[in-house]
Scaffold this motif. Structure first.
Motif, PDB file in Angstrom:
ATOM      1  N   ALA A   1      -8.255 -27.679  -0.528  1.00 54.26           N
ATOM      2  CA  ALA A   1      -7.723 -27.900  -1.874  1.00 54.26           C
ATOM      3  C   ALA A   1      -7.673 -26.613  -2.665  1.00 54.26           C
ATOM      4  O   ALA A   1      -6.700 -26.343  -3.390  1.00 54.26           O
ATOM      5  CB  ALA A   1      -8.568 -28.945  -2.603  1.00 54.26           C
ATOM      6  N   LEU A   2      -8.712 -25.791  -2.524  1.00 51.70           N
ATOM      7  CA  LEU A   2      -8.740 -24.514  -3.246  1.00 51.70           C
ATOM      8  C   LEU A   2      -7.621 -23.597  -2.771  1.00 51.70           C
ATOM      9  O   LEU A   2      -6.968 -22.923  -3.581  1.00 51.70           O
ATOM     10  CB  LEU A   2     -10.103 -23.847  -3.046  1.00 51.70           C
ATOM     11  CG  LEU A   2     -10.362 -22.565  -3.840  1.00 51.70           C
ATOM     12  CD1 LEU A   2     -10.292 -22.840  -5.335  1.00 51.70           C
ATOM     13  CD2 LEU A   2     -11.725 -21.976  -3.474  1.00 51.70           C
ATOM     14  N   GLY A   3      -7.393 -23.561  -1.466  1.00 53.68           N
ATOM     15  CA  GLY A   3      -6.301 -22.744  -0.934  1.00 53.68           C
ATOM     16  C   GLY A   3      -4.951 -23.223  -1.419  1.00 53.68           C
ATOM     17  O   GLY A   3      -4.046 -22.420  -1.671  1.00 53.68           O
ATOM     18  N   PHE A   4      -4.805 -24.529  -1.564  1.00 51.09           N
ATOM     19  CA  PHE A   4      -3.562 -25.105  -2.094  1.00 51.09           C
ATOM     20  C   PHE A   4      -3.329 -24.621  -3.520  1.00 51.09           C
ATOM     21  O   PHE A   4      -2.207 -24.260  -3.899  1.00 51.09           O
ATOM     22  CB  PHE A   4      -3.664 -26.625  -2.057  1.00 51.09           C
ATOM     23  CG  PHE A   4      -2.396 -27.339  -2.437  1.00 51.09           C
ATOM     24  CD1 PHE A   4      -1.526 -27.785  -1.457  1.00 51.09           C
ATOM     25  CD2 PHE A   4      -2.083 -27.575  -3.765  1.00 51.09           C
ATOM     26  CE1 PHE A   4      -0.357 -28.455  -1.800  1.00 51.09           C
ATOM     27  CE2 PHE A   4      -0.924 -28.244  -4.121  1.00 51.09           C
ATOM     28  CZ  PHE A   4      -0.051 -28.683  -3.134  1.00 51.09           C
ATOM     29  N   LEU A   5      -4.397 -24.593  -4.323  1.00 53.07           N
ATOM     30  CA  LEU A   5      -4.268 -24.205  -5.728  1.00 53.07           C
ATOM     31  C   LEU A   5      -4.125 -22.698  -5.902  1.00 53.07           C
ATOM     32  O   LEU A   5      -3.546 -22.243  -6.884  1.00 53.07           O
ATOM     33  CB  LEU A   5      -5.496 -24.687  -6.509  1.00 53.07           C
ATOM     34  CG  LEU A   5      -5.694 -26.215  -6.556  1.00 53.07           C
ATOM     35  CD1 LEU A   5      -7.024 -26.558  -7.217  1.00 53.07           C
ATOM     36  CD2 LEU A   5      -4.544 -26.889  -7.282  1.00 53.07           C
ATOM     37  N   LEU A   6      -4.635 -21.937  -4.938  1.00 54.75           N
ATOM     38  CA  LEU A   6      -4.612 -20.474  -5.052  1.00 54.75           C
ATOM     39  C   LEU A   6      -3.423 -19.850  -4.334  1.00 54.75           C
ATOM     40  O   LEU A   6      -3.388 -18.635  -4.196  1.00 54.75           O
ATOM     41  CB  LEU A   6      -5.905 -19.876  -4.486  1.00 54.75           C
ATOM     42  CG  LEU A   6      -7.180 -20.118  -5.284  1.00 54.75           C
ATOM     43  CD1 LEU A   6      -8.374 -19.501  -4.563  1.00 54.75           C
ATOM     44  CD2 LEU A   6      -7.068 -19.521  -6.686  1.00 54.75           C
ATOM     45  N   VAL A   7      -2.501 -20.669  -3.846  1.00 56.62           N
ATOM     46  CA  VAL A   7      -1.376 -20.108  -3.105  1.00 56.62           C
ATOM     47  C   VAL A   7      -0.678 -19.050  -3.946  1.00 56.62           C
ATOM     48  O   VAL A   7      -0.404 -19.234  -5.128  1.00 56.62           O
ATOM     49  CB  VAL A   7      -0.380 -21.221  -2.703  1.00 56.62           C
ATOM     50  CG1 VAL A   7       0.252 -21.877  -3.916  1.00 56.62           C
ATOM     51  CG2 VAL A   7       0.692 -20.683  -1.768  1.00 56.62           C
ATOM     52  N   GLY A   8      -0.427 -17.932  -3.329  1.00 58.06           N
ATOM     53  CA  GLY A   8       0.194 -16.810  -4.027  1.00 58.06           C
ATOM     54  C   GLY A   8      -0.825 -15.860  -4.618  1.00 58.06           C
ATOM     55  O   GLY A   8      -0.510 -14.693  -4.889  1.00 58.06           O
ATOM     56  N   ALA A   9      -2.071 -16.327  -4.828  1.00 55.12           N
ATOM     57  CA  ALA A   9      -3.094 -15.459  -5.393  1.00 55.12           C
ATOM     58  C   ALA A   9      -3.732 -14.581  -4.325  1.00 55.12           C
ATOM     59  O   ALA A   9      -4.221 -13.493  -4.608  1.00 55.12           O
ATOM     60  CB  ALA A   9      -4.171 -16.291  -6.091  1.00 55.12           C
ATOM     61  N   LEU A  10      -3.749 -15.070  -3.084  1.00 59.39           N
ATOM     62  CA  LEU A  10      -4.335 -14.311  -1.984  1.00 59.39           C
ATOM     63  C   LEU A  10      -3.254 -13.492  -1.278  1.00 59.39           C
ATOM     64  O   LEU A  10      -2.179 -14.007  -0.982  1.00 59.39           O
ATOM     65  CB  LEU A  10      -4.987 -15.250  -0.969  1.00 59.39           C
ATOM     66  CG  LEU A  10      -6.240 -16.007  -1.427  1.00 59.39           C
ATOM     67  CD1 LEU A  10      -6.700 -16.946  -0.318  1.00 59.39           C
ATOM     68  CD2 LEU A  10      -7.350 -15.032  -1.789  1.00 59.39           C
ATOM     69  N   PRO A  11      -3.520 -12.221  -0.986  1.00 59.27           N
ATOM     70  CA  PRO A  11      -2.566 -11.428  -0.201  1.00 59.27           C
ATOM     71  C   PRO A  11      -2.387 -12.052   1.183  1.00 59.27           C
ATOM     72  O   PRO A  11      -3.323 -12.648   1.735  1.00 59.27           O
ATOM     73  CB  PRO A  11      -3.240 -10.052  -0.107  1.00 59.27           C
ATOM     74  CG  PRO A  11      -4.250 -10.031  -1.216  1.00 59.27           C
ATOM     75  CD  PRO A  11      -4.690 -11.447  -1.406  1.00 59.27           C
ATOM     76  N   GLY A  12      -1.194 -11.896   1.739  1.00 57.08           N
ATOM     77  CA  GLY A  12      -0.908 -12.474   3.044  1.00 57.08           C
ATOM     78  C   GLY A  12      -1.886 -12.051   4.135  1.00 57.08           C
ATOM     79  O   GLY A  12      -2.391 -12.901   4.870  1.00 57.08           O
ATOM     80  N   PRO A  13      -2.169 -10.738   4.267  1.00 51.52           N
ATOM     81  CA  PRO A  13      -3.124 -10.319   5.307  1.00 51.52           C
ATOM     82  C   PRO A  13      -4.510 -10.936   5.133  1.00 51.52           C
ATOM     83  O   PRO A  13      -5.175 -11.265   6.110  1.00 51.52           O
ATOM     84  CB  PRO A  13      -3.176  -8.793   5.125  1.00 51.52           C
ATOM     85  CG  PRO A  13      -1.868  -8.446   4.505  1.00 51.52           C
ATOM     86  CD  PRO A  13      -1.538  -9.592   3.600  1.00 51.52           C
ATOM     87  N   MET A  14      -4.939 -11.113   3.882  1.00 47.12           N
ATOM     88  CA  MET A  14      -6.252 -11.707   3.647  1.00 47.12           C
ATOM     89  C   MET A  14      -6.269 -13.172   4.047  1.00 47.12           C
ATOM     90  O   MET A  14      -7.225 -13.662   4.669  1.00 47.12           O
ATOM     91  CB  MET A  14      -6.649 -11.567   2.175  1.00 47.12           C
ATOM     92  CG  MET A  14      -8.031 -12.114   1.867  1.00 47.12           C
ATOM     93  SD  MET A  14      -8.488 -11.873   0.138  1.00 47.12           S
ATOM     94  CE  MET A  14     -10.128 -12.618   0.140  1.00 47.12           C
ATOM     95  N   ALA A  15      -5.209 -13.902   3.694  1.00 48.29           N
ATOM     96  CA  ALA A  15      -5.120 -15.313   4.077  1.00 48.29           C
ATOM     97  C   ALA A  15      -5.103 -15.465   5.589  1.00 48.29           C
ATOM     98  O   ALA A  15      -5.745 -16.368   6.147  1.00 48.29           O
ATOM     99  CB  ALA A  15      -3.866 -15.940   3.471  1.00 48.29           C
ATOM    100  N   ALA A  16      -4.370 -14.567   6.266  1.00 50.12           N
ATOM    101  CA  ALA A  16      -4.330 -14.620   7.733  1.00 50.12           C
ATOM    102  C   ALA A  16      -5.689 -14.261   8.326  1.00 50.12           C
ATOM    103  O   ALA A  16      -6.131 -14.856   9.307  1.00 50.12           O
ATOM    104  CB  ALA A  16      -3.255 -13.668   8.260  1.00 50.12           C
ATOM    105  N   GLY A  17      -6.360 -13.287   7.716  1.00 49.93           N
ATOM    106  CA  GLY A  17      -7.668 -12.888   8.209  1.00 49.93           C
ATOM    107  C   GLY A  17      -8.705 -13.983   8.090  1.00 49.93           C
ATOM    108  O   GLY A  17      -9.576 -14.120   8.955  1.00 49.93           O
ATOM    109  N   LEU A  18      -8.628 -14.788   7.036  1.00 54.92           N
ATOM    110  CA  LEU A  18      -9.580 -15.880   6.862  1.00 54.92           C
ATOM    111  C   LEU A  18      -9.490 -16.896   7.991  1.00 54.92           C
ATOM    112  O   LEU A  18     -10.485 -17.528   8.366  1.00 54.92           O
ATOM    113  CB  LEU A  18      -9.356 -16.573   5.510  1.00 54.92           C
ATOM    114  CG  LEU A  18      -9.764 -15.772   4.272  1.00 54.92           C
ATOM    115  CD1 LEU A  18      -9.318 -16.482   3.000  1.00 54.92           C
ATOM    116  CD2 LEU A  18     -11.282 -15.552   4.236  1.00 54.92           C
ATOM    117  N   LEU A  19      -8.283 -17.064   8.546  1.00 52.84           N
ATOM    118  CA  LEU A  19      -8.118 -18.000   9.656  1.00 52.84           C
ATOM    119  C   LEU A  19      -8.852 -17.532  10.909  1.00 52.84           C
ATOM    120  O   LEU A  19      -9.106 -18.330  11.823  1.00 52.84           O
ATOM    121  CB  LEU A  19      -6.630 -18.182   9.977  1.00 52.84           C
ATOM    122  CG  LEU A  19      -5.802 -18.891   8.911  1.00 52.84           C
ATOM    123  CD1 LEU A  19      -4.327 -18.844   9.273  1.00 52.84           C
ATOM    124  CD2 LEU A  19      -6.249 -20.337   8.743  1.00 52.84           C
ATOM    125  N   CYS A  20      -9.194 -16.228  10.952  1.00 55.48           N
ATOM    126  CA  CYS A  20      -9.883 -15.694  12.125  1.00 55.48           C
ATOM    127  C   CYS A  20     -11.397 -15.842  12.034  1.00 55.48           C
ATOM    128  O   CYS A  20     -12.107 -15.510  12.983  1.00 55.48           O
ATOM    129  CB  CYS A  20      -9.538 -14.210  12.305  1.00 55.48           C
ATOM    130  SG  CYS A  20      -7.794 -13.889  12.620  1.00 55.48           S
TER     131      CYS A  20
END
Length: 238
Positions: A153-172
């Protein structure tokens, strides 16, 4: 619910909150943003975490939807991706299954199996008294699902606030935690051999079977070889 059940449930819940639940939870931030990009409401994003309970499968789901694919194809792909969890379920099932368990409880426990809960179960369930295993496992898994749902839910609300590389890195985070935990729990030569073969065979598998099946091939070949060598070495030494 007995006091002993509640005690062990809370124990497992607290152990998950100490670190593992947050590791898997932060990896679900990216899933929440993908759900919003695919046009799903926040409720559907959170429900996908609860029902699918596998970030790779959720990536497949929202990637298929975003590319305009059919929901039937997405459902089939998600179902096939879950096959990788079957060996995990089978390996810990002897510790969780008890005489007289209702079917709904067995299905719930099987659904809760993921990399994080499996690692903890293989490390702690064998040394527990049989009556304490189920409530502990349910508490641990419930904490992971609760934190992951909140992070979705937090990721849904923060979309656009996180840089793309950071969002991808969190998945790792989850696969990194999985690898570190495997190394930390290795106790004998077959364990270390399975890890070494799993890492070393990745380039070969990517060349021979491609990126879609490299993980499956690596686990099958490396795990089987480690098992056979683990049985052969003691006989050879004798």
């Amino acid at each position: 619910m007995s006091s002993a059940f509640r005690r062990d449930f809370v124990w497992g819940f607290g152990r998950a909150l100490a670190l593992p639940a947050w590791i898997v939870g932060f990896s679900l931030l990216g899933v929440g943003s993908l759900a919003r990009d695919a046009g799903h409401p926040i409720g559907a994003a959170v429900l996908s975490t609860i029902l699918i309970w596998a970030a790779p499968a959720q990536l497949i789901l929202y990637g298929t939807i975003a590319s305009g694919g059919l929901l039937v194809a997405a459902a089939l792909a998600v179902g096939l991706s879950a096959i990788r969890l079957l060996p995990m379920v089978l390996s810990i099932w002897p510790y969780l299954r008890r005489p007289g368990q209702p079917l709904w409880l067995q299905l719930l426990m099987a659904h809760f199996v993921a990399a994080t809960s499996w690692i903890d179960a293989t490390r702690h369930l064998p040394g527990m008294e049989p009556d304490r295993r189920v409530p502990y496992y349910l508490g641990f898994a419930s904490a992971c699902v609760a934190v992951s749902s909140t992070m979705t839910a937090l990721g849904f609300l923060l979309v656009g606030a996180l840089p793309g590389p950071m969002a991808a890195g969190l998945l790792c985070l989850t696969p990194l935690y999985f690898m570190i935990a495997l190394v930390g729990s290795a106790r004998n030569a077959p364990d270390w051999l399975a890890i070494a073969l799993g890492v070393g065979l990745v380039p070969v598998a990517q060349i021979t079977v491609g990126r879609d099946f490299d993980l499956l091939a690596t686990g099958l070949v490396g795990g089987t070889a480690a098992y056979l060598l683990g049985r052969w070495l003691p006989r050879r030494a004798a």
